[in-house]
Design a protein around this motif. Structure first.
Motif, short mmCIF file in Angstrom:
data_model
loop_
_atom_site.label_atom_id
_atom_site.label_comp_id
_atom_site.label_asym_id
_atom_site.label_seq_id
_atom_site.Cartn_x
_atom_site.Cartn_y
_atom_site.Cartn_z
N LYS A 139 -25.24 -20.74 -11.70
CA LYS A 139 -24.32 -19.88 -12.45
C LYS A 139 -23.08 -20.67 -12.88
O LYS A 139 -22.27 -21.06 -12.06
CB LYS A 139 -23.89 -18.68 -11.60
N CYS A 140 -22.99 -20.92 -14.19
CA CYS A 140 -21.81 -21.58 -14.77
C CYS A 140 -21.45 -20.82 -16.03
O CYS A 140 -22.18 -20.87 -17.04
CB CYS A 140 -22.12 -23.04 -15.07
N VAL A 141 -20.36 -20.07 -15.96
CA VAL A 141 -19.93 -19.23 -17.08
C VAL A 141 -18.64 -19.80 -17.66
O VAL A 141 -17.66 -19.98 -16.93
CB VAL A 141 -19.72 -17.77 -16.63
N ASP A 142 -18.65 -20.09 -18.94
CA ASP A 142 -17.49 -20.70 -19.60
C ASP A 142 -17.04 -21.95 -18.86
O ASP A 142 -15.83 -22.19 -18.67
CB ASP A 142 -16.34 -19.69 -19.71
N ASN A 143 -18.02 -22.75 -18.42
CA ASN A 143 -17.78 -24.02 -17.73
C ASN A 143 -17.05 -23.86 -16.40
O ASN A 143 -16.32 -24.76 -15.97
CB ASN A 143 -16.97 -24.98 -18.64
N VAL A 144 -17.24 -22.71 -15.75
CA VAL A 144 -16.65 -22.47 -14.44
C VAL A 144 -17.74 -21.98 -13.49
O VAL A 144 -18.50 -21.07 -13.83
CB VAL A 144 -15.51 -21.42 -14.53
N TYR A 145 -17.83 -22.59 -12.32
CA TYR A 145 -18.78 -22.15 -11.30
C TYR A 145 -18.46 -20.73 -10.87
O TYR A 145 -17.30 -20.35 -10.74
CB TYR A 145 -18.74 -23.07 -10.08
N GLN A 146 -19.51 -19.95 -10.61
CA GLN A 146 -19.35 -18.57 -10.18
C GLN A 146 -19.58 -18.46 -8.67
O GLN A 146 -20.52 -19.07 -8.12
CB GLN A 146 -20.33 -17.67 -10.92
N TYR A 147 -18.73 -17.70 -8.00
CA TYR A 147 -18.80 -17.51 -6.55
C TYR A 147 -18.95 -16.03 -6.23
O TYR A 147 -18.54 -15.16 -7.00
CB TYR A 147 -17.54 -18.04 -5.87
N ALA A 148 -19.55 -15.75 -5.06
CA ALA A 148 -19.71 -14.38 -4.58
C ALA A 148 -19.44 -14.35 -3.08
O ALA A 148 -19.57 -15.36 -2.39
CB ALA A 148 -21.11 -13.85 -4.88
N GLN A 149 -19.08 -13.15 -2.60
CA GLN A 149 -18.82 -13.00 -1.17
C GLN A 149 -20.11 -13.18 -0.38
O GLN A 149 -21.19 -12.77 -0.79
CB GLN A 149 -18.25 -11.62 -0.87
N ALA A 150 -19.99 -13.83 0.77
CA ALA A 150 -21.13 -14.01 1.68
C ALA A 150 -20.60 -13.93 3.11
O ALA A 150 -19.41 -14.06 3.36
CB ALA A 150 -21.82 -15.34 1.43
N TRP A 151 -21.53 -13.70 4.02
CA TRP A 151 -21.20 -13.69 5.45
C TRP A 151 -21.75 -14.95 6.08
O TRP A 151 -22.93 -15.26 5.95
CB TRP A 151 -21.78 -12.45 6.13
N GLU A 152 -20.87 -15.70 6.74
CA GLU A 152 -21.27 -16.96 7.35
C GLU A 152 -21.38 -16.79 8.87
O GLU A 152 -20.45 -16.29 9.52
CB GLU A 152 -20.25 -18.05 7.03
N LYS A 153 -22.50 -17.22 9.42
CA LYS A 153 -22.71 -17.17 10.86
C LYS A 153 -22.11 -18.41 11.50
O LYS A 153 -22.53 -19.53 11.21
CB LYS A 153 -24.22 -17.08 11.16
#
Length: 214
Positions: free
Chosen positions: A184-198
């Motif tokens: 996912k690269c929108v307008d040359n910017v990486y896209q991030y989403a919330q995740a849960w890390e163990k």
């Protein structure tokens, strides 16, 4: 020689962590192009400039399950609901590294040592850095078990060839992070989403049932 950390040394080390986090980056687009040939027309994808603010908002704004502190997700039913909500993104976890020792000796204490079990902990730990350039925060701190078996606790046998082995196992906690969405690269910017890390935060002694062979 016993391992020890002064308070001043620890503070200096903690102060250097932001600099270390800045060096935990994924390969740049230009370095990847070098392996695939020159593509001068390619515009590199960049990191968002608001990752810090977005990560902080995970703890200050509402969420799908309500405004609950993350300690609520120690309950299995809530934790499962939260992790299922983010698992659909199929995050790339191959870049995760948790091998860098941050503090403490990693070997199991010698039972003959004078300071053996000086703190009464049958499952002592050491700490490692959990690094991942595709996650924000890039650096997390984890505890690792120094021993496979609980120290100072003997094996016990029960009828019908049953036995229990005192085993050191990890204690885990889930924290909110931001993870880069694969592809996912929108307008040359990486896209991030919330995740849960163990994250492993300690070790506990567990009596693991075993069967004694005849």
């Amino acid at each position: 020689m016993a391992f020890s950390l002064t308070a001043d040394f620890m503070l200096m080390t903690l102060a250097a962590l932001p600099l270390l986090a800045a060096t935990v980056v994924s390969p740049t687009p230009s370095s990847r192009q070098g392996k695939q040939g020159h593509h001068h027309h390619h515009v590199p994808c960049l990191e968002p400039d608001n990752l810090q603010e977005r990560w902080e908002s995970l703890y200050t704004s509402g969420h799908a399950l309500g405004e609950l502190h993350e300690t609520f997700y120690v309950m299995p039913i809530l934790r499962e609901a939260a992790t299922n909500h983010t698992r659909r993104h199929n995050f790339n976890m191959q870049s995760l590294n948790r091998t860098t020792v941050f503090s403490g000796p990693s070997e199991c204490p010698n039972p003959k040592a004078k300071d053996f079990l000086h703190d009464g902990d049958p499952c002592p730990v050491y700490h490692t850095l959990n690094t991942d350039p595709l996650r924000f925060p890039r650096l997390l701190l984890e505890a690792q078990c120094r021993c496979q078996h609980c120290q100072g606790i003997t094996h016990r046998r029960y009828p019908k060839r049953q036995a229990v082995t005192p085993t050191c196992e990890g204690i885990y906690y889930h924290v909110r992070v931001l993870r880069r969405l694969p592809g996912k690269c929108v307008d040359n910017v990486y896209q991030y989403a919330q995740a849960w890390e163990k994250v492993q935060i300690g070790c506990a002694c567990r009596l693991v049932p075993t069967v004694i062979s005849s």
